[in-house]
Design a protein around this motif. Structure first.
Motif, mmCIF file in Angstrom:
data_model
loop_
_atom_site.group_PDB
_atom_site.id
_atom_site.type_symbol
_atom_site.label_atom_id
_atom_site.label_comp_id
_atom_site.label_asym_id
_atom_site.label_seq_id
_atom_site.Cartn_x
_atom_site.Cartn_y
_atom_site.Cartn_z
ATOM 1 N N TYR A 138 81.175 36.789 -18.966
ATOM 2 C CA TYR A 138 80.010 36.121 -18.361
ATOM 3 C C TYR A 138 80.154 36.106 -16.850
ATOM 4 O O TYR A 138 79.214 36.405 -16.116
ATOM 5 C CB TYR A 138 79.865 34.677 -18.844
ATOM 6 N N VAL A 139 81.371 35.767 -16.422
ATOM 7 C CA VAL A 139 81.590 35.703 -14.974
ATOM 8 C C VAL A 139 81.391 37.076 -14.355
ATOM 9 O O VAL A 139 80.721 37.229 -13.325
ATOM 10 C CB VAL A 139 83.007 35.174 -14.692
ATOM 11 N N SER A 152 77.850 38.031 -14.011
ATOM 12 C CA SER A 152 77.114 37.260 -13.009
ATOM 13 C C SER A 152 77.411 37.731 -11.598
ATOM 14 O O SER A 152 76.744 37.339 -10.654
ATOM 15 C CB SER A 152 77.447 35.780 -13.137
ATOM 16 N N LEU A 198 72.396 37.025 -12.689
ATOM 17 C CA LEU A 198 72.721 35.631 -12.998
ATOM 18 C C LEU A 198 72.040 35.202 -14.285
ATOM 19 O O LEU A 198 72.652 34.621 -15.181
ATOM 20 C CB LEU A 198 72.271 34.742 -11.842
ATOM 21 N N VAL A 199 70.756 35.490 -14.348
ATOM 22 C CA VAL A 199 70.018 35.075 -15.542
ATOM 23 C C VAL A 199 70.565 35.778 -16.771
ATOM 24 O O VAL A 199 70.760 35.165 -17.821
ATOM 25 C CB VAL A 199 68.523 35.373 -15.351
ATOM 26 N N SER A 200 70.843 37.076 -16.614
ATOM 27 C CA SER A 200 71.379 37.809 -17.755
ATOM 28 C C SER A 200 72.708 37.223 -18.193
ATOM 29 O O SER A 200 72.970 37.069 -19.382
ATOM 30 C CB SER A 200 71.565 39.280 -17.396
ATOM 31 N N ALA A 201 73.544 36.905 -17.217
ATOM 32 C CA ALA A 201 74.843 36.340 -17.557
ATOM 33 C C ALA A 201 74.659 35.012 -18.277
ATOM 34 O O ALA A 201 75.339 34.726 -19.263
ATOM 35 C CB ALA A 201 75.673 36.151 -16.295
ATOM 36 N N PHE A 202 73.717 34.226 -17.803
ATOM 37 C CA PHE A 202 73.534 32.922 -18.439
ATOM 38 C C PHE A 202 73.042 33.076 -19.875
ATOM 39 O O PHE A 202 73.509 32.400 -20.788
ATOM 40 C CB PHE A 202 72.558 32.066 -17.635
ATOM 41 N N TYR A 242 72.534 44.721 -15.270
ATOM 42 C CA TYR A 242 72.648 44.097 -13.956
ATOM 43 C C TYR A 242 74.077 43.825 -13.534
ATOM 44 O O TYR A 242 74.316 43.403 -12.419
ATOM 45 C CB TYR A 242 71.820 42.815 -13.918
#
Lengths: 146, 569, 119, 492
Positions: free
Chosen positions: D147-148, D151, D159-163, D238
């Motif tokens: 996730y990190v 992001s 960021l949104v994709s990671a979240f 991304y």
């Protein structure tokens, strides 16, 4: 909050005890309830309390972010290092028995060291999280709200 | 040392070299490689095999027998002619693709097992498409894409068939398969080969792709793909009755299209299908004479069709046009090209003393011997038609008709093109006059004599009447006018409505998936809303929430699995 | 075997469903994190409650005794790990959220989608 | 030291992460990262060879024998996946020097490598462990690190994709945890072999069925199996180039590995495919997904996104093959696991080269790059050919075995689906190739140089691996066969 005398005094009274209690929990961990994780959180809580009262900048003077980052790494290294040392001494990974002349002494040493590593790592990670959130610039309020 | 290296080795090495060498050196390589390869094939002895172990299977990427040797000679010859013809080309994409294409075609004919054959088969598709794309026009890119998709389909169907055959019979050998037992795999393999052989309905890649290729690319293309398919048919499906019918249809139907078509290279494309029809009929009849005829015709076709494509390529190269409506009067400016074109036209129309005559006679004689009178008549009609469109129409409209567009700036084709055309024309005549050279190479011993009175007379009469008909039609103005137009073939079906459907399918999949997600959310949300009133009355459910929709899918899947499992227990 | 005898299971189920429901229904990324937390907590209770031995003591053993007298310590240990995982997830999630807020000025999913993903 | 290899593989990566933090100097950190990944790769290969010749290796952590202690256990499949993961990391390492310098803030480079090493730790540990709860922990370590990493992409959509990935991944992980809980309730053990021994007598209970359902769904989420794939396209498109390549080649592969473990080692083939109707659902779900996702891929305009959708389709193949439950199917699935790691790795690295030079991976922007970045374009061409399953590439080997395995089951419908989907692959790959070679460069485009050698060399190493393993399959399919045998034999 620096001008709230009550908070500052109580904080100054409490924080040493919190840190000491953290150390107690840390040291007690290998033969009773406690251990590095809990101790780390307690120590971090003490420092975070300091941060809440005196501000992040003051805390960062006491414990600089660089140090926190390094300590987190050191904690993990202690943990993994103990494992590697046991490997080198001929045991399995984290086989504490190899650390001392008798296995039960070895267990004591091993658990103590590992818990120390965990404690350092947890305390510094907690603090790092606190820094990460607290040192952000305040966002102009309600950007997304209407 | 030579024998240790499979037959396609030189051409493949040539392709690799052409990839790295500078332009002129690459051109030299592409001429030298076929020569060396030809010599190599010439010293091969029948029965030689190369084997390797792959995928846990014993594979035979090279196996030599009479049939493959014949095609081996042919393809190296074609590659040599093509290389001379395209000497002036300094486009690395084309140079590499052409050599790789020739190498994979040789690879197919020497393949000793179906898997190696398939590998070479796919490589042919991949390499050849660049000869179309290399023209770099909008039309050629589209045509190339359609071409590669159909060729890819052919490969997939073939692969499916090969795998099924392996699963059911445990053999990968390239040998007679036949569809008589009604095995699914036999039909699949036939379908795969059929697409490449331009069977009716699947022929559109040919009439669509070749005219859009580069001037030199079309010459290469005309030599290999369909001939390889004929080779596989001759190997695997000799004597299959169905092929006689298919071949007859192939011989006949393109005539009509060819007559009304304006683009002269597309006319050649149609006439190519018609010639393959003869070969397919020959394979379908399956007697020694018929197969000999089919194979010999394939051999000749490479030469004369190559020659015709070369002459049209030369016209295209010089004028930039191939539309019959915008050419004419070139004979004076390009006499040599015109002469070669006439030789090619005579050969394809099977004039006595030209190469097509012998092999076409063989097929037709075999049809009569096996009492396929109807087929024989169809072939007769087709021969007349060929003469009509390929024999007369092409030379006439390109070279002899009154010029429609100024020809002042036109000059004769470059020297290398003339050389290639001259050589091909020479071979056409040689094999027409001395068919014995070719007979010696055929898979079966042959005692056929084409030059007896009946054949020569029948063919000459036919040609005369056909010529008369053309003249009369032109005279009376009944002949379809040469107008730049698009004639609808079956590919319209899949190009226009098909493509629309395809696009629709693509966009609607996501839309439907979104709807389903939304729908299940809606249902769930409606239930929950009644219970909790936690969210606002409007707009909440109308939106797409991707994160949430996954959760819904999770719930759906989980309950689905649980239901399934509980039903079991 | 009344329904109430399994009150711990019911608690787990209610918590779990509430957590999942929040994740599904809310528009706010922030609330989704809360929902996730709730969801993970339910799992922790699930493990802890299965370690319970009726009437047993905490598993702090000083001398050899009958294991059946003590609660099973293993699930607690496991959950310690799971809690760490949960904390880390929350921290990372919130960290990303702060940056999302900086980048978009909002943490509402539909607004973000309108901003960026539909274009 | 040989018998310590299973733990050394994991610990080396774990030690590397804090070292990166302590060192801080970007170039030095990169050197450290490279050294660590290469030594891990060497260890993994040694381990694989050892396992191949001597059978599975078991290692009791802390000297506590299982089932009391946590055990590491590496069999042929495990060794194979360890090799894939560490090999990919080793290939990515030289590539990352330039790419990361460009895409990641210089002050964060050391953290980037540390997190990458943590992700690697998680993936390796998950593969090496023989304890199912331990597997969960490592799975979450790798996911959190991932996730990190996602992001850190330059686009704010990262960021949104990671979240989103975080939310879905956490739900997946927690489902897995619930499944483990049910297994533990049922059997009182967490060791996989122990579970395998005890579970058969309880298999008729609902608890086991529920556990199985939760594990399957949880892993399907981590695996991005259609229709639970929604996190993947965003995350891969991304993320920084290095991360995309590394994740595409390893993360879902390891999740697939875990699924195989649960299906075959824990529940056993007879149970997973006999008692519980997985066989009926998964191949169809997988292939339908493959078809739908290939279709979606055809219409993508972003190169990374296109490849991401294609990855989902390929995951469908892997799951389909493996869930046939036969030796041939399993071999095909595991073989494709390996081959797909190579082809997607190569493609994502090549796309990363494009991103490095022109800063965009939209199809319109790559027009005419074939002439301006010939090596990169050629890498995409060959990698794409492999993806399509062109003969003489690794992809063809996969396709061949996959189709053979399905044919052996007599599932004609599935074969038709595969062939259709691979025809779609021709369409989307050829679309890229068309843009690269046949379109003219956009007018006014800035001159572009070929990507630096440090990025091209790893890319081409993978491209050549695709060709190599298309010809010589002893290293890929040979090992996969043994791995499949190991899984089906239960516990050799």
């Amino acid at each position: 909050m620096t001008d709230h005398v009550v908070l500052r005094v109580i904080g100054k009274l409490l924080i040493p005890f919190i840190l000491a209690y953290g150390l107690y929990v840390q040291a007690h961990g290998d033969f009773g309830p406690g251990g590095g994780f809990q101790a780390g959180v307690i120590v971090a809580a003490g420092l975070i309390l300091y941060g809440l009262i005196h501000g992040v900048a003051a805390t960062q003077r006491v414990v600089p972010p660089r140090l926190v980052e390094a300590l987190a790494a050191v904690g993990v290294l202690i943990y993994a290092g103990v494992g590697v040392v046991t490997l080198v001494l001929g045991g399995n990974f984290l086989g504490y028995g190899a650390l001392d002349h008798s296995p039960s002494h070895g267990q004591h040493t091993g658990v103590f060291l590992v818990e120390l590593g965990v404690g350092v790592a947890v305390a510094s990670v907690m603090l790092a999280i606190f820094y990460a959130f607290a040192s952000r610039k305040p966002i102009a309020s309600g950007g997304g709200r209407r | 040392m030579l024998v240790e290296w499979p037959p396609f080795g030189f051409l493949l090495a040539g392709a690799v070299l052409a990839l790295v060498l500078p332009g002129r050196a690459a051109a030299i390589v592409s001429i030298v490689a076929p020569v060396l390869g030809f010599v190599h094939v010439a010293v091969l002895t029948e029965g030689t095999e190369w084997t390797i172990r792959l995928l846990g299977l014993e594979l035979v990427p090279g196996r030599v027998d009479r049939l493959s040797l014949l095609f081996g000679y042919l393809f190296h010859l074609a590659a040599f002619l093509g290389a001379v013809y395209s000497w002036h080309v300094r486009d690395r994409v084309q140079q590499v693709a052409a050599l790789g294409y020739a190498a994979s075609a040789v690879g197919v004919v020497f393949a000793g097992d179906m898997l190696s054959l398939f590998v070479a088969w796919e490589l042919m598709a991949v390499t050849s498409v660049f000869l179309i794309w290399a023209r770099r026009t909008r039309a050629s890119i589209g045509a190339g894409l359609r071409y590669v998709l159909l060729q890819g389909l052919s490969g997939l169907v073939l692969l499916a068939g090969v795998l099924m055959r392996n699963a059911e019979t445990g053999t990968l050998a390239v040998g007679p398969i036949g569809i008589e037992d009604g095995e699914v795999f036999a039909w699949l393999i036939l379908a795969g080969v059929g697409i490449k052989a331009a069977f009716p309905g699947a022929h559109v890649w040919l009439t669509d792709g070749y005219p859009n290729a580069t001037p030199t690319g079309a010459v290469w293309l005309s030599a290999f793909t369909t001939k390889v398919a004929v080779y596989v048919l001759a190997r695997c499906y000799p004597g299959t009755e169905l092929l006689v019918v298919v071949g007859a249809v192939m011989a006949a139907f393109p005539i009509f299209y060819a007559v009304i078509e304006n683009d002269l290279r597309r006319v050649l494309g149609y006439s190519m299908i018609n010639q393959i029809g003869f070969m397919v009929v020959g394979v379908g009849i399956g007697t020694e004479l018929a197969v000999n005829g089919a194979v010999a015709h394939a051999f000749n076709d490479v030469l004369f069709k190559g020659l015709l494509f070369m002459s049209m390529g030369a016209v295209l190269h010089v004028t930039g046009r191939t539309g019959g409506a915008s050419l004419g009067g070139l004979a004076r400016k390009m006499p040599f090209t015109a002469a070669c074109c006439v030789v090619g036209a005579a050969s394809i129309s099977a004039f006595p003393l030209f190469s097509g005559f012998v092999s076409k006679s063989m097929v037709m004689a075999a049809a009569l011997e096996e009492h396929h009178e109807v087929v024989w008549l169809v072939l007769l009609f087709a021969s007349a038609g060929v003469f009509h469109h390929a024999g007369i129409k092409i030379p006439y409209f390109a070279f002899f008709a009154p010029a429609r567009v100024s020809t002042d700036h036109v000059r004769e084709a470059p020297w290398n093109m003339r050389w290639a055309m001259g050589l091909a024309a020479f071979l056409c005549i040689t094999f027409g006059v001395r068919p014995g050279y070719l007979y010696a190479l055929l898979p079966f011993p042959t005692a056929f004599t084409a030059y007896d009175a009946t054949h020569v007379l029948a063919q000459t009469q036919l040609l005369c009447f056909s010529a008369l008909a053309f003249a009369w039609l032109r005279w009376t103005g009944l002949y379809p006018a040469e107008v730049p137009s698009t004639n609808l073939d079956v590919d319209w079906l899949w190009r226009v409505p098909g493509l629309r459907g395809w696009r629709l399918a693509g966009t609607s999949v996501e839309r439907v998936a979104g709807k389903i997600r939304g729908g299940s959310r809606n249902a769930l949300g409606a239930i929950l809303r009644g219970l909790t009133r936690s969210h606002g009355p409007h707009g909440v459910l109308a939106r797409t929430w991707p994160t949430a929709s996954v959760m819904v899918w999770v719930a759906v899947l989980l309950s689905g699995y649980l239901l399934l499992y509980f039903a079991r227990i | 075997m009344s329904i109430l005898a399994h009150y711990n299971d019911w608690a787990v189920i209610v918590l779990m469903m509430a957590g999942l429901y929040i994740v599904i229904s809310t528009r706010s990324f922030l609330k989704k994190v809360v929902g996730l937390n709730l969801f993970q907590t339910s799992v922790i209770i699930f493990y802890i409650s299965m370690a319970n031995v009726t009437g047993a003591a905490a598993p702090i053993v000083t001398e050899p005794v009958d294991a059946a007298d003590y609660a099973n310590p293993l699930p607690h240990v496991l959950m310690l790990t799971a809690i760490v995982v949960g904390v880390a997830t929350t921290a990372v999630g919130l960290g990303i959220l702060v940056r999302i807020h900086e980048a978009y000025g909002t943490v509402e999913e539909d607004e973000i989608v309108r901003h960026d993903f539909d274009s | 030291m040989d018998h310590h290899l299973p733990v050394l593989v994991v610990v080396t990566a774990l030690v590397g992460a804090p070292l990166c933090i302590l060192v801080r100097q970007p170039r030095v950190v990169w050197g450290l990262f490279t050294a660590i990944t290469w030594s891990i790769a060497a260890m993994a290969v040694t381990l694989l060879l050892q396992v191949l010749s001597e059978g599975p290796v078991r290692y009791a952590l802390g000297g506590w024998p299982p089932p009391l202690g946590i055990e590491l256990r590496v069999d042929v499949l495990g060794g194979f996946v360890l090799t894939i993961v560490s090999g990919m990391a080793a290939v990515v390492a030289p590539y990352s020097l330039r790419s990361v310098e460009q895409e990641v803030d210089a002050a964060r480079v050391h953290q980037f490598y540390a997190v990458l090493l943590l992700a690697l730790t998680g993936l390796l540990g998950l593969t090496a462990t023989g304890d199912i709860f331990n597997a969960f922990v490592f799975l979450e370590i790798s996911s959190l690190a991932t996730y990190v990493l996602v992001s850190l992409g330059r686009d704010r959509r990262a960021l949104v994709s990671a979240f989103r990935y975080l939310v879905m991944g956490t739900v997946g992980g927690t489902f897995f945890l619930i499944g483990i809980g049910f297994l533990y309730v049922q059997t009182g053990t967490l060791n996989m072999l122990d579970l395998a021994a005890i579970l058969p007598q309880w298999i008729d209970t609902r608890t086991s069925a529920v556990a199985f359902a939760f594990l399957t769904v949880g892993l399907s989420l981590k695996l991005a199996l259609f229709p639970l794939h929604l996190w993947l396209p965003g995350a891969y498109s991304y993320a920084p180039s290095v991360v995309s390549a590394f994740l595409a080649a390893t993360a879902t592969k390891v999740a697939a590995y875990l699924m195989l473990r649960v299906f075959f080692t824990v529940f056993g083939q007879a149970v997973a495919f006999g008692e519980l109707p997985v066989a009926a659902t998964l191949p169809a779900v997988g292939l339908f997904g493959a078809l739908a996702m290939s279709l979606v891929a055809v219409f993508q305009t972003n190169l990374k996104r296109l490849l991401a959708y294609s990855s989902i389709a390929q995951i469908g193949y892997i799951v389909t093959a493996a869930s046939l439950g036969t030796q041939a199917g399993l071999t095909a699935g595991i073989g494709h696991l390996f081959n797909h790691a190579m082809m997607k790795g190569a493609l994502f690295l090549a796309v990363g080269c494009i991103a490095y030079r022109i800063g965009s991976v939209r199809l319109e922007e790559i027009r005419g790059l074939g002439r301006r970045m010939p090596w990169t374009a050629a890498a995409i061409f060959v990698g794409g050919a492999s993806l399509v399953g062109m003969p003489l590439t690794a992809g063809f080997i996969s396709k061949w075995h996959l189709v053979s395995a399905i044919l052996a089951e007599g599932q004609w419908g599935l074969v038709a689906l595969i062939l259709t989907s691979s025809l779609l692959a021709v369409a989307y790959v050829w679309r890229i190739v068309g843009f690269l070679y046949l379109r003219d460069a956009p007018s006014g485009a800035a001159p572009v140089r070929e990507a630096p050698l440090s990025m091209l060399a790893p890319t081409w190493a993978l491209v050549l691996a695709n060709v190599w393993f298309g010809l010589d399959t002893r290293g890929s399919l040979g090992v996969a066969t043994q791995a499949a045998l190991g899984l089906l034999g239960g516990q050799p």
